[in-house]
Design a protein around this motif. Structure first.
Motif, PDB file in Angstrom:
ATOM      1  N   UNK A   1       0.848  -1.190   0.000  1.00 38.64           N
ATOM      2  CA  UNK A   1       0.000   0.000   0.000  1.00 38.64           C
ATOM      3  C   UNK A   1       0.883   1.240   0.000  1.00 38.64           C
ATOM      4  N   UNK A   2       0.754   2.035  -1.068  1.00 38.10           N
ATOM      5  CA  UNK A   2       1.502   3.280  -1.191  1.00 38.10           C
ATOM      6  C   UNK A   2       0.517   4.432  -1.113  1.00 38.10           C
ATOM      7  N   UNK A   3       0.683   5.298  -0.127  1.00 40.44           N
ATOM      8  CA  UNK A   3      -0.247   6.406   0.086  1.00 40.44           C
ATOM      9  C   UNK A   3       0.422   7.724  -0.260  1.00 40.44           C
ATOM     10  N   UNK A   4      -0.346   8.636  -0.816  1.00 44.33           N
ATOM     11  CA  UNK A   4       0.197   9.924  -1.234  1.00 44.33           C
ATOM     12  C   UNK A   4       0.173  10.932  -0.096  1.00 44.33           C
ATOM     13  N   UNK A   5       1.189  11.787  -0.105  1.00 42.94           N
ATOM     14  CA  UNK A   5       1.277  12.882   0.858  1.00 42.94           C
ATOM     15  C   UNK A   5       1.820  14.099   0.124  1.00 42.94           C
ATOM     16  N   UNK A   6       1.323  15.281   0.473  1.00 48.46           N
ATOM     17  CA  UNK A   6       1.734  16.490  -0.250  1.00 48.46           C
ATOM     18  C   UNK A   6       3.174  16.882   0.015  1.00 48.46           C
ATOM     19  N   UNK A   7       3.640  16.740   1.264  1.00 46.56           N
ATOM     20  CA  UNK A   7       4.930  17.326   1.609  1.00 46.56           C
ATOM     21  C   UNK A   7       5.891  16.382   2.335  1.00 46.56           C
ATOM     22  N   UNK A   8       5.513  15.135   2.531  1.00 47.63           N
ATOM     23  CA  UNK A   8       6.440  14.207   3.166  1.00 47.63           C
ATOM     24  C   UNK A   8       6.305  12.851   2.513  1.00 47.63           C
TER      25      UNK A   8
ATOM     26  N   UNK B   1       2.316   1.072   3.695  1.00 45.06           N
ATOM     27  CA  UNK B   1       3.674   0.543   3.695  1.00 45.06           C
ATOM     28  C   UNK B   1       4.685   1.619   3.332  1.00 45.06           C
ATOM     29  N   UNK B   2       4.235   2.593   2.543  1.00 45.72           N
ATOM     30  CA  UNK B   2       5.145   3.642   2.097  1.00 45.72           C
ATOM     31  C   UNK B   2       4.348   4.895   1.761  1.00 45.72           C
ATOM     32  N   UNK B   3       4.903   6.056   2.120  1.00 44.63           N
ATOM     33  CA  UNK B   3       4.326   7.329   1.721  1.00 44.63           C
ATOM     34  C   UNK B   3       5.120   7.854   0.536  1.00 44.63           C
ATOM     35  N   UNK B   4       4.408   8.402  -0.440  1.00 47.19           N
ATOM     36  CA  UNK B   4       5.084   8.947  -1.608  1.00 47.19           C
ATOM     37  C   UNK B   4       4.603  10.376  -1.850  1.00 47.19           C
ATOM     38  N   UNK B   5       5.475  11.175  -2.419  1.00 50.81           N
ATOM     39  CA  UNK B   5       5.138  12.559  -2.706  1.00 50.81           C
ATOM     40  C   UNK B   5       5.675  12.953  -4.074  1.00 50.81           C
ATOM     41  N   UNK B   6       5.020  13.914  -4.703  1.00 50.94           N
ATOM     42  CA  UNK B   6       5.464  14.445  -5.992  1.00 50.94           C
ATOM     43  C   UNK B   6       6.095  15.803  -5.735  1.00 50.94           C
ATOM     44  N   UNK B   7       7.342  15.945  -6.057  1.00 59.02           N
ATOM     45  CA  UNK B   7       8.031  17.219  -5.831  1.00 59.02           C
ATOM     46  C   UNK B   7       7.382  18.324  -6.660  1.00 59.02           C
ATOM     47  N   UNK B   8       7.151  19.464  -6.029  1.00 52.71           N
ATOM     48  CA  UNK B   8       6.586  20.619  -6.739  1.00 52.71           C
ATOM     49  C   UNK B   8       6.965  21.889  -5.996  1.00 52.71           C
ATOM     50  N   UNK B   9       6.729  23.019  -6.610  1.00 51.37           N
ATOM     51  CA  UNK B   9       7.086  24.295  -6.024  1.00 51.37           C
ATOM     52  C   UNK B   9       6.416  24.492  -4.668  1.00 51.37           C
ATOM     53  N   UNK B  10       7.155  25.063  -3.732  1.00 54.93           N
ATOM     54  CA  UNK B  10       6.606  25.323  -2.406  1.00 54.93           C
ATOM     55  C   UNK B  10       5.510  26.378  -2.446  1.00 54.93           C
ATOM     56  N   UNK B  11       5.449  27.116  -3.524  1.00 54.90           N
ATOM     57  CA  UNK B  11       4.404  28.137  -3.645  1.00 54.90           C
ATOM     58  C   UNK B  11       3.035  27.501  -3.899  1.00 54.90           C
ATOM     59  N   UNK B  12       3.035  26.234  -4.278  1.00 49.76           N
ATOM     60  CA  UNK B  12       1.787  25.507  -4.521  1.00 49.76           C
ATOM     61  C   UNK B  12       1.521  24.595  -3.332  1.00 49.76           C
TER      62      UNK B  12
END
Length: 270
Positions: free
Chosen positions: A195-202, A235-246
């Protein structure tokens, strides 16, 4: 039925309104019938092999009737509605004059898990409230070979007309199952599905995440994200790198990016 145009008796008008009433529903009827509308969506339903229960045309859409009816089984009930009755019956503000009730075969979670093998890729959703996002995710799930989409609590109905349109017909072919998300995450882990769950900043950067083997990607609301208990079970958190302004990415876009990366790793896409 033979199309009849012009003024209709009051009893006949009431009967037509009663027949058209299910068109605005955003969930299946008791017999599994689902309302769809629009020329392109009707054509996608035909292409996907759905069985039509009834087709509705407005009086001003006779050209659509001539084009679509030869592609639909002759025994399908065909109703021509006065324009005002049709407009009041459907959910769109500018209808194209064609709608239908189609037979929808519901998918089951246990069917999606047969078998649990390296090809198993599922998408689970928690709190996706925008119908355009849900439709986009269903479309991307089909495009990138996910076996199914699991719709958790506080997520818009997949039968919402805007979801159906945004999916561009994928909802007719991609299995969609409503689930309790926390229970489903536990079920997946017991079945050996990562199970891979999305997170905005971590979490681990997307390009570093591993999508090999059976896995489920969990996508949350773009504002609130996933519930803490879901993140804790992953099992793992994943994030997509993007501008901190967003603050965060649109959920439909984020899911599509992740599904592409999963497909690239699993099928050698470049």
């Amino acid at each position: 039925m033979n199309p009849v145009y012009g003024p209709l008796p009051a009893a006949r008008m009431a009967s037509l309104k009663s027949c058209a009433r299910p068109l605005a529903r955003a969930k299946p009827r008791q017999m599994g019938q689902v309302a769809i509308e629009g020329v392109r969506i009707i054509e996608e339903a035909i292409r996907s092999g759905l069985r039509f229960q009834a087709v509705f045309f407005s009086e001003n859409a006779r050209n659509h009737a001539a084009r679509l009816l030869p592609q639909i089984a002759s025994q399908t009930e065909t109703l021509v509605l006065p324009d005002d009755v049709f407009t009041s019956a459907v959910s769109t503000e500018t209808p194209q004059g064609v709608a239908a009730l189609v037979k929808w075969k519901p998918a089951k979670l246990e069917e999606l898990l047969e078998p649990v093998n390296d090809r198993l890729l599922l998408v689970a959703l928690g709190g996706i409230q925008d119908p355009g996002n849900l439709g986009t995710i269903i479309r991307s799930a089909e495009a990138f070979a996910a076996r199914g989409v699991l719709v958790g609590e506080k997520t818009v109905s997949p039968f919402n007309s805007k979801v159906v349109r945004a999916s561009a017909g994928s909802i007719f072919r991609e299995p969609v199952v409503k689930v309790k998300l926390a229970d489903t995450v536990a079920t997946m882990k017991q079945a050996g599905v990562r199970v891979l769950a999305t997170s905005s900043h971590k979490g681990k950067a997307l390009q570093e995440a591993k999508f090999s083997g059976p896995c489920m990607i969990v996508i949350g609301n773009e504002g609130a994200g996933l519930a803490p208990e879901i993140l804790a079970q992953a099992d793992e958190l994943i994030t997509i790198a993007h501008s901190e302004r967003v603050e965060s990415l649109n959920a439909g876009i984020a899911a599509s990016i992740i599904l592409y990366e999963a497909a690239r790793q699993r099928a050698g896409l470049t």
